[in-house]
Design a protein around this motif. Structure first.
Motif, PDB file in Angstrom:
ATOM      1  N   ASP A   1       0.636   2.882   3.563  1.00 48.00           N
ATOM      2  CA  ASP A   1      -0.191   4.066   3.295  1.00 48.00           C
ATOM      3  C   ASP A   1       0.583   5.340   3.637  1.00 48.00           C
ATOM      4  O   ASP A   1       0.011   6.334   4.068  1.00 48.00           O
TER       5      ASP A   1
ATOM      6  N   HIS B   1       0.855  -1.201   0.000  1.00 51.58           N
ATOM      7  CA  HIS B   1       0.000   0.000   0.000  1.00 51.58           C
ATOM      8  C   HIS B   1       0.888   1.247   0.000  1.00 51.58           C
ATOM      9  O   HIS B   1       1.036   1.929   1.010  1.00 51.58           O
TER      10      HIS B   1
ATOM     11  N   HIS C   1       2.095   5.034  -1.840  1.00 49.46           N
ATOM     12  CA  HIS C   1       1.623   6.191  -2.630  1.00 49.46           C
ATOM     13  C   HIS C   1       2.864   6.992  -3.020  1.00 49.46           C
ATOM     14  O   HIS C   1       3.129   8.046  -2.456  1.00 49.46           O
TER      15      HIS C   1
ATOM     16  N   LYS D   1      -7.707  -1.042  -7.610  1.00 46.78           N
ATOM     17  CA  LYS D   1      -7.949  -0.414  -6.299  1.00 46.78           C
ATOM     18  C   LYS D   1      -9.345   0.188  -6.306  1.00 46.78           C
ATOM     19  O   LYS D   1      -9.741   0.848  -7.274  1.00 46.78           O
TER      20      LYS D   1
ATOM     21  N   HIS E   1      -6.896  -0.769   5.200  1.00 48.10           N
ATOM     22  CA  HIS E   1      -7.213  -0.028   6.438  1.00 48.10           C
ATOM     23  C   HIS E   1      -8.124  -0.844   7.368  1.00 48.10           C
ATOM     24  O   HIS E   1      -7.715  -1.218   8.442  1.00 48.10           O
TER      25      HIS E   1
ATOM     26  N   VAL F   1      -1.141   2.138  -4.812  1.00 50.17           N
ATOM     27  CA  VAL F   1      -2.596   1.994  -4.840  1.00 50.17           C
ATOM     28  C   VAL F   1      -3.344   3.305  -5.098  1.00 50.17           C
ATOM     29  O   VAL F   1      -4.266   3.660  -4.388  1.00 50.17           O
TER      30      VAL F   1
HETATM   31 ZN   LIG Z   1      -3.873   4.739   0.805  1.00 50.31          ZN
END
Ligand SMILES: [Zn+2]
Length: 454
Positions: free
Chosen positions: A352, A96, A98, A225, A277, A146
């Motif tokens: 994340d 995950h 970014h 996603k 999450h 993602v």
């Molecule tokens: Zn995310």
């Protein structure tokens, strides 16, 4: 006409010269590079077994692992990289990431719509090249990006890395996330709503859901996603079922962002591959998640990470309040994930991470999220599996990466100490090899070292 003929003849001549010169150049390079490398270390975690191998050797031929073993005989003519008192592991995987999204915390926290409106996709791809290198250098040789990458900026970065234009991790790219109306933004004025389609593909109904998956595959997606809920709307089970059916037909895993009971129930019923999450985790989804082998990707981090928020502007009282809010949110997230772990739900590691913290690289932050997994009731070996073999299984790349076994791509890292005894050892990375090429190290304090000519 004459000038045209002359330039044509020059081009022909140049072509002949290149054809004569290039094969020679390529073979000269090949013969200069070692074809076999042996990486030797005191210990090895293969990505699966809780028992470490001692006196370990990983034999690498070109970009693949040829053999792994203890006190392995090293064939003559093999270049030896003796790393000494370290632990070898498979390259880590963040499912995950970014890489094309960045919020500089020292400037104050910004809303997602503000962040993505300030930079072009091209700028974000270049930023991704910088951040990709940072995560690779701490040992993440593969990431699944993602979304929030502009219009397919993640695919551009993946290809640039593949072609060797920039150094970075192997990327599994999801392209734009499929989302209900509004994407993940707050309320935008109609004139600003183009921003939503830059980051998301809006789904309203089963036909659009199928179309969006096909569009993603056409755009180069390795994964799909989905934003299951966004504060305005929630995708229906019917829409999610179509997404899963179409994605699985194309052999792409489906990752669903959920924060509500309603959306996680729909996603689990639809048979998605991972819940991202999972900030809301009703009791009735736990058994089906475990039974259907749906991965949870917790992204809550650790309460200690709240200290990092002090870099944001504000007086002492504001900072105290911010830390407290952060700690409460993390404790809530951890409690949800702990229940899932206790119920036997499998975990794949995802960070994340998208904030820039003073004095820390994206790699440092990503590692912090991984090390925090131990607080969810996972043993150290299970945390390592979550970031290696389990992550590879979720990404459907377990035939290539995620473990140190003969036939796999040579993604090998080394850390000082024993991460099975103390996960913080992951912060002491000494060596990173991706695809058979050394990216970092070996360092001087290791034993006998011969640096390969990459
Ligand atoms: Zn995310």
């Amino acid at each position: 006409m004459r000038a045209c003929w002359r330039s044509l003849s020059l081009r022909v001549l140049w072509g002949v010269l290149l054809a004569w010169w290039l094969p020679g150049e390529a073979s000269a390079q090949q013969s200069a590079e070692p074809s076999r490398v042996a990486v030797r270390a005191a210990r090895l975690f293969d990505g699966k077994n809780a028992k470490l191998l001692t006196d370990a050797v990983v034999l690498v031929e070109a970009n693949r692992i040829k053999a792994v073993g203890s006190k392995l005989t090293i064939p003559e003519g093999t270049q030896v990289i003796d790393l000494g008192d370290v632990t070898l592991l498979p390259g880590l995987i963040d499912v995950h990431s970014h890489l094309l999204l960045s919020d500089d915390i020292a400037q104050g926290q910004n809303s997602m719509e503000l962040i993505v409106s300030r930079m072009s996709t091209a700028e974000r791809a270049l930023l991704g090249a910088k951040l990709g290198r940072e995560v690779l250098e701490v040992g993440f040789t593969t990431v699944r990006d993602v979304g929030n990458s502009g219009v397919n900026g993640d695919v551009a970065l993946r290809e640039a890395i593949k072609k060797g234009w920039v150094v970075g991790p192997r990327i599994s790219a999801c392209t734009r996330a499929l989302a209900p109306q509004g994407g993940q933004f707050g309320h935008l004025q109609p004139a600003a709503q183009g921003l939503i389609e830059q980051e998301y593909v809006t789904i309203t109904g089963a036909d659009e859901a199928r179309r969006a998956v096909r569009q993603a595959v056409y755009d180069g997606a390795d994964c799909i996603k989905v934003i299951g809920d966004n504060g305005h709307n929630v995708l229906s089970e019917e829409e999610l079922k179509v997404i899963v059916e179409e994605a699985h037909r194309m052999k792409r895993p489906v990752a669903v962002h959920t924060t509500k009971d309603e959306s996680i129930r729909a996603a689990v019923a639809a048979g998605v591959d991972s819940i991202e999450h999972g900030y809301s985790m009703p009791e009735d989804v736990l058994a089906p998640m475990a039974r259907k082998r749906i991965f949870l990707v917790p992204t809550c981090g650790s309460v200690e990470m709240c200290e990092d928020l002090d870099a944001m502007p504000g007086d002492e009282a504001t900072k105290r309040m911010r830390r407290e809010t952060c700690r409460n949110a993390i404790k809530r997230g951890q409690a949800q994930a702990r229940r899932a772990v206790a119920a036997g739900v499998r975990v794949a590691a995802g960070s994340d991470s998208y904030t820039e913290l003073p004095g820390k690289t994206r790699g440092d932050t990503t590692l912090s999220y991984l090390i925090a997994y131990e607080e969810l009731g996972l043993s150290a070996v299970d945390v390592l599996r979550a970031a290696t073999s389990s992550a590879a299984e979720l990404l459907r790349v377990q035939d290539r990466v995620g473990s140190l076994e003969a036939g796999k791509l040579a993604d090998v890292i080394a850390v000082k100490g024993d991460p099975l005894k103390n996960l913080s050892a992951l912060r002491q990375v000494r060596f990173v090899m991706k695809d058979g090429k050394v990216v970092l190290g070996p360092v001087e304090e290791a034993g006998q070292v011969t640096t390969p000519a990459h």
